[in-house]
Design an enzyme around this catalytic site. Sequence first.
Site, PDB file in Angstrom:
ATOM      1  N   GLN A 149       0.848  -1.189   0.000  1.00 30.51           N
ATOM      2  CA  GLN A 149       0.000   0.000   0.000  1.00 30.51           C
ATOM      3  C   GLN A 149       0.886   1.242   0.000  1.00 30.51           C
ATOM      4  O   GLN A 149       1.981   1.251   0.566  1.00 30.51           O
ATOM      5  CB  GLN A 149      -0.958   0.007   1.185  1.00 30.51           C
ATOM      6  CG  GLN A 149      -0.297   0.002   2.550  1.00 30.51           C
ATOM      7  CD  GLN A 149      -1.304   0.141   3.676  1.00 30.51           C
ATOM      8  OE1 GLN A 149      -2.484   0.380   3.461  1.00 30.51           O
ATOM      9  NE2 GLN A 149      -0.834  -0.001   4.904  1.00 30.51           N
ATOM     10  N   ASN A 152       2.790   2.844   3.071  1.00 26.87           N
ATOM     11  CA  ASN A 152       4.128   2.408   3.474  1.00 26.87           C
ATOM     12  C   ASN A 152       5.212   3.048   2.620  1.00 26.87           C
ATOM     13  O   ASN A 152       6.322   3.305   3.095  1.00 26.87           O
ATOM     14  CB  ASN A 152       4.215   0.884   3.392  1.00 26.87           C
ATOM     15  CG  ASN A 152       3.223   0.199   4.307  1.00 26.87           C
ATOM     16  OD1 ASN A 152       2.053   0.055   3.958  1.00 26.87           O
ATOM     17  ND2 ASN A 152       3.664  -0.205   5.488  1.00 26.87           N
ATOM     18  N   HIS A 205      -3.383   8.515   6.087  1.00 24.36           N
ATOM     19  CA  HIS A 205      -2.596   8.147   4.914  1.00 24.36           C
ATOM     20  C   HIS A 205      -2.088   9.403   4.206  1.00 24.36           C
ATOM     21  O   HIS A 205      -0.937   9.481   3.778  1.00 24.36           O
ATOM     22  CB  HIS A 205      -3.451   7.328   3.942  1.00 24.36           C
ATOM     23  CG  HIS A 205      -3.744   5.941   4.396  1.00 24.36           C
ATOM     24  ND1 HIS A 205      -3.817   4.874   3.546  1.00 24.36           N
ATOM     25  CD2 HIS A 205      -3.993   5.432   5.618  1.00 24.36           C
ATOM     26  CE1 HIS A 205      -4.103   3.773   4.207  1.00 24.36           C
ATOM     27  NE2 HIS A 205      -4.223   4.100   5.478  1.00 24.36           N
ATOM     28  N   TYR A 260      -5.320   5.428  19.355  1.00 25.29           N
ATOM     29  CA  TYR A 260      -4.345   4.555  18.705  1.00 25.29           C
ATOM     30  C   TYR A 260      -3.814   5.189  17.424  1.00 25.29           C
ATOM     31  O   TYR A 260      -2.601   5.218  17.165  1.00 25.29           O
ATOM     32  CB  TYR A 260      -4.996   3.208  18.402  1.00 25.29           C
ATOM     33  CG  TYR A 260      -4.111   2.248  17.630  1.00 25.29           C
ATOM     34  CD1 TYR A 260      -3.184   1.440  18.287  1.00 25.29           C
ATOM     35  CD2 TYR A 260      -4.199   2.155  16.245  1.00 25.29           C
ATOM     36  CE1 TYR A 260      -2.385   0.560  17.584  1.00 25.29           C
ATOM     37  CE2 TYR A 260      -3.400   1.281  15.530  1.00 25.29           C
ATOM     38  CZ  TYR A 260      -2.489   0.479  16.205  1.00 25.29           C
ATOM     39  OH  TYR A 260      -1.696  -0.385  15.496  1.00 25.29           O
ATOM     40  N   TYR A 261      -4.707   5.708  16.599  1.00 25.18           N
ATOM     41  CA  TYR A 261      -4.254   6.348  15.372  1.00 25.18           C
ATOM     42  C   TYR A 261      -3.709   7.746  15.623  1.00 25.18           C
ATOM     43  O   TYR A 261      -2.963   8.275  14.799  1.00 25.18           O
ATOM     44  CB  TYR A 261      -5.360   6.345  14.314  1.00 25.18           C
ATOM     45  CG  TYR A 261      -5.256   5.099  13.475  1.00 25.18           C
ATOM     46  CD1 TYR A 261      -4.341   5.009  12.440  1.00 25.18           C
ATOM     47  CD2 TYR A 261      -6.023   3.981  13.762  1.00 25.18           C
ATOM     48  CE1 TYR A 261      -4.206   3.859  11.692  1.00 25.18           C
ATOM     49  CE2 TYR A 261      -5.899   2.818  13.023  1.00 25.18           C
ATOM     50  CZ  TYR A 261      -4.981   2.763  11.987  1.00 25.18           C
ATOM     51  OH  TYR A 261      -4.839   1.613  11.269  1.00 25.18           O
ATOM     52  N   GLN A 262      -4.029   8.333  16.756  1.00 31.56           N
ATOM     53  CA  GLN A 262      -3.355   9.570  17.146  1.00 31.56           C
ATOM     54  C   GLN A 262      -1.863   9.304  17.291  1.00 31.56           C
ATOM     55  O   GLN A 262      -1.032  10.079  16.820  1.00 31.56           O
ATOM     56  CB  GLN A 262      -3.935  10.122  18.450  1.00 31.56           C
ATOM     57  CG  GLN A 262      -3.297  11.421  18.907  1.00 31.56           C
ATOM     58  CD  GLN A 262      -4.268  12.325  19.630  1.00 31.56           C
ATOM     59  OE1 GLN A 262      -5.465  12.096  19.647  1.00 31.56           O
ATOM     60  NE2 GLN A 262      -3.776  13.385  20.224  1.00 31.56           N
ATOM     61  N   ARG A 263      -1.532   8.204  17.937  1.00 32.63           N
ATOM     62  CA  ARG A 263      -0.126   7.788  18.027  1.00 32.63           C
ATOM     63  C   ARG A 263       0.504   7.706  16.647  1.00 32.63           C
ATOM     64  O   ARG A 263       1.587   8.248  16.407  1.00 32.63           O
ATOM     65  CB  ARG A 263      -0.051   6.425  18.716  1.00 32.63           C
ATOM     66  CG  ARG A 263       1.276   5.672  18.510  1.00 32.63           C
ATOM     67  CD  ARG A 263       1.095   4.171  18.628  1.00 32.63           C
ATOM     68  NE  ARG A 263       0.196   3.618  17.638  1.00 32.63           N
ATOM     69  CZ  ARG A 263       0.553   3.273  16.396  1.00 32.63           C
ATOM     70  NH1 ARG A 263       1.779   3.426  15.996  1.00 32.63           N
ATOM     71  NH2 ARG A 263      -0.341   2.780  15.558  1.00 32.63           N
ATOM     72  N   HIS A 416     -11.683   3.940  10.212  1.00 29.46           N
ATOM     73  CA  HIS A 416     -11.137   3.168  11.323  1.00 29.46           C
ATOM     74  C   HIS A 416     -12.030   3.238  12.558  1.00 29.46           C
ATOM     75  O   HIS A 416     -11.689   2.694  13.603  1.00 29.46           O
ATOM     76  CB  HIS A 416      -9.732   3.656  11.673  1.00 29.46           C
ATOM     77  CG  HIS A 416      -8.700   3.263  10.667  1.00 29.46           C
ATOM     78  ND1 HIS A 416      -8.432   1.958  10.362  1.00 29.46           N
ATOM     79  CD2 HIS A 416      -7.884   4.013   9.891  1.00 29.46           C
ATOM     80  CE1 HIS A 416      -7.479   1.913   9.438  1.00 29.46           C
ATOM     81  NE2 HIS A 416      -7.139   3.145   9.127  1.00 29.46           N
ATOM     82  N   ARG A 441      -6.574  -7.847  14.121  1.00 26.76           N
ATOM     83  CA  ARG A 441      -5.448  -7.726  13.184  1.00 26.76           C
ATOM     84  C   ARG A 441      -4.183  -8.250  13.853  1.00 26.76           C
ATOM     85  O   ARG A 441      -3.980  -8.045  15.050  1.00 26.76           O
ATOM     86  CB  ARG A 441      -5.243  -6.258  12.789  1.00 26.76           C
ATOM     87  CG  ARG A 441      -4.181  -6.053  11.730  1.00 26.76           C
ATOM     88  CD  ARG A 441      -3.919  -4.577  11.482  1.00 26.76           C
ATOM     89  NE  ARG A 441      -3.130  -4.371  10.281  1.00 26.76           N
ATOM     90  CZ  ARG A 441      -2.645  -3.211   9.898  1.00 26.76           C
ATOM     91  NH1 ARG A 441      -2.856  -2.136  10.629  1.00 26.76           N
ATOM     92  NH2 ARG A 441      -1.939  -3.103   8.784  1.00 26.76           N
ATOM     93  N   HIS A 467     -18.851  -4.139  21.952  1.00 26.67           N
ATOM     94  CA  HIS A 467     -18.510  -3.012  22.815  1.00 26.67           C
ATOM     95  C   HIS A 467     -19.510  -2.902  23.966  1.00 26.67           C
ATOM     96  O   HIS A 467     -20.532  -3.577  23.986  1.00 26.67           O
ATOM     97  CB  HIS A 467     -18.499  -1.717  21.995  1.00 26.67           C
ATOM     98  CG  HIS A 467     -17.555  -1.768  20.834  1.00 26.67           C
ATOM     99  ND1 HIS A 467     -17.928  -2.246  19.600  1.00 26.67           N
ATOM    100  CD2 HIS A 467     -16.254  -1.437  20.732  1.00 26.67           C
ATOM    101  CE1 HIS A 467     -16.888  -2.193  18.772  1.00 26.67           C
ATOM    102  NE2 HIS A 467     -15.866  -1.703  19.445  1.00 26.67           N
TER     103      HIS A 467
END
Length: 738
Positions: A149, A152, A205, A260-263, A416, A441, A467
């Site tokens: 992708q 990367n 991305h 998590y995606y903030q990281r 996400h 994942r 949840h």
Amino acid sequence: MALVLLVSAALPAGGAFAQAGAAQGPVQVQPGLAPVLVGGADLAAMRTDGARYPMFAAELKRVRKEVDAAMKAGIDVPVPKDPGGGRTHEQHKRNYMAIYGAGMLYRATGDQAYADYAKRLLLEYARLYPTLGLHPAAKNNAAGKLFWQSLNDAVWVVYSIQGYDAIRDTLSEADRKAIDDGVFRPMAKFIADDQPQVFDIIHNHATWACAAVGMTGYVLRDPVMVEKALKGTDRSGKVGFLKQIDQLFSPDGYYAEGPYYQRYALQPFVVFAHAIEENEPGRKIFQYRDGVLTKAVKAAVQLTYDGYFFPFNDALLEKSLKTDELYQSIAIAYGATRDPALLSIARWQDRTTLTPDGLAVARDLAAGREKPFPYASMLFRDGPDGDQGAIAVMRSGPGDDDEVVAVKNTAQGMGHGHYDKLNWILYDAGRPIVTDYGAARFLNIEAKDGGRYLKENETWAKQTVAHNTLVVNETSQFDGKVKVANTMAPRQIFFSAEGSAKISTAEMAGAWPGVTFRRSIVQVDAGKGPPLVLDLLKVKGDKPAQYDLPLHFAGHIIDAGFPLQQNLATRPVLGKDDGYQHLWVDATGTPDASNARLTWINGERFYTWRMLPPAGAQVIIAQSGANDPKFNLRREPVLIQRVKSPGETTFVGVLEPHGAYDPSAETTEGSTSRIEALRHERVEGADIVTIVLAGGRTITLAIADSAEAGLAHKAAVDGKAIAWKGHFARFDGKGGAQ
């Protein structure tokens, strides 16, 4: 990774964010060949002073060991073939780390061998890259060339351009031209011009893509390339890096896709911002939107427990502040702010970066300038204007093992995001207790679908039943449609972190047609042991429905207060779709108000979930993992309250940590709940919940429908009048408001 394309026409204008940074004139690039991503004087200080400071010296030793091993192994630039986790994929990752590390080692040590190695590696890429088509393992419209992708590929550039910048002035004109024209110019063209469907969106991305192209533009002295990165391929400013800062962060620094995606997204944001600051300080990028980028670094730290990110949305549980993204982010944020609290995070990480900012961190730690990071109970608003819900964080104290409640009342979070509006989780004694599954994942494990998100991420992890929130008629919120979910967000009605009871109240309308539900989560200091947690969830629907309320928990069941009908010989599956097909039913029961409780043990503490089940409610004890032929899911327990309702229902529950178990001393104390009763009544304009503790002590929590601060309310509890103003009040057994 899923891509959600947000066309510029659908984006808010962002006029409130228009500052000097966005309105800056023509892009300025530095003349000459010297490094431009970090200042020359700062680079020189790494060589002269670095060994004096233990943390920087340790980082120098670590990077040297890795790069020396890569040099000894020889140049290996394979033709791309494998998806994530495969040999070629992993080798190209190792190579960009080697290029970056060798470049920084050259500047930190002056050893020409490192510059020569980075040059040789990049010349091999200059020979390979022009021959490549799209990656053979690509599966979507965001295909890369070096990787499956293009994300990367952008990451490869972000790292490699920094290493190249560090050595570019040591190269011959021929070698420099070969690398410029064989690697970085065509990669920047591929990332931006050839893939506008990725570059010109508002998404992590695109953040990596803009950082890659913009940093390359500064290094190659190409102002047009930089301007594309800042303002999109058409250079209009409707998309691009500045618009991403506007749209992806709330005023509190919360990132749209979750902690998590903030990281993950922070690194390209702050690394590119650092490059902008070095080259065009007039943009004042770290002051843009009231310093939102450094706020975002601090928010990322706040959204953790014991260093691990709250696993909301697509999140891997293993990710903590000890990641390259956060080493970079903490160092750069410290360089921009000199906030001594960030030094304490760097000490906890026990790492810094081989950069001038990393040197500053190591130097000031050695000088004893750190201060404790101020972990706090606080509200993190979501959305560009802070009006799309929030995450409410309630902490019982600043320690690593203190209780933390996190309530997710945020917007969807794009592709996400999970369908889990008004979800909550709980940590205590250093462990997750009320849990969120996160993502399905196995990152970069080739046998697990090439390290991609698994199909169970869609069929289980994203579904509402996975949840701790309401499920209507065994269907997920928004019918599991992300485009619909992106148009609606919860309303954060009230938050308070004051006094002996902290509270969050939020409401969601439209997750199911005709259904509105409101939830108050209260962290209650009961005087002994960790706080109790009250959950009050009220549903209003316009037609009869089945309501399920799951509680996912971590631990071993000790005792149920009500009789259970157990499935010992066969293990039925709870449903057919929307995540229910992944739940085995272990037992069912029909409790009443006197016995509706379940106790489990986790570590050295007991936990009891006490309920006031709605009339006719059933309790289901289930476990994830059904219909999972490839063993992709973890086996985890869940308690589900189920009721068939004419439309309006109230769920009341209290989570109580209690007791202690010492396996070494073989002692147990306090293994039974100290709550004797739980009562709820509805009065005009408010809900009253009373918790009766052992010995007859009571804690009464009054939660008004209105959040108006001065509005007066009154009720009678156990024959005694109570009165309060505003949304919430706590009363003890003597009737005194706290």
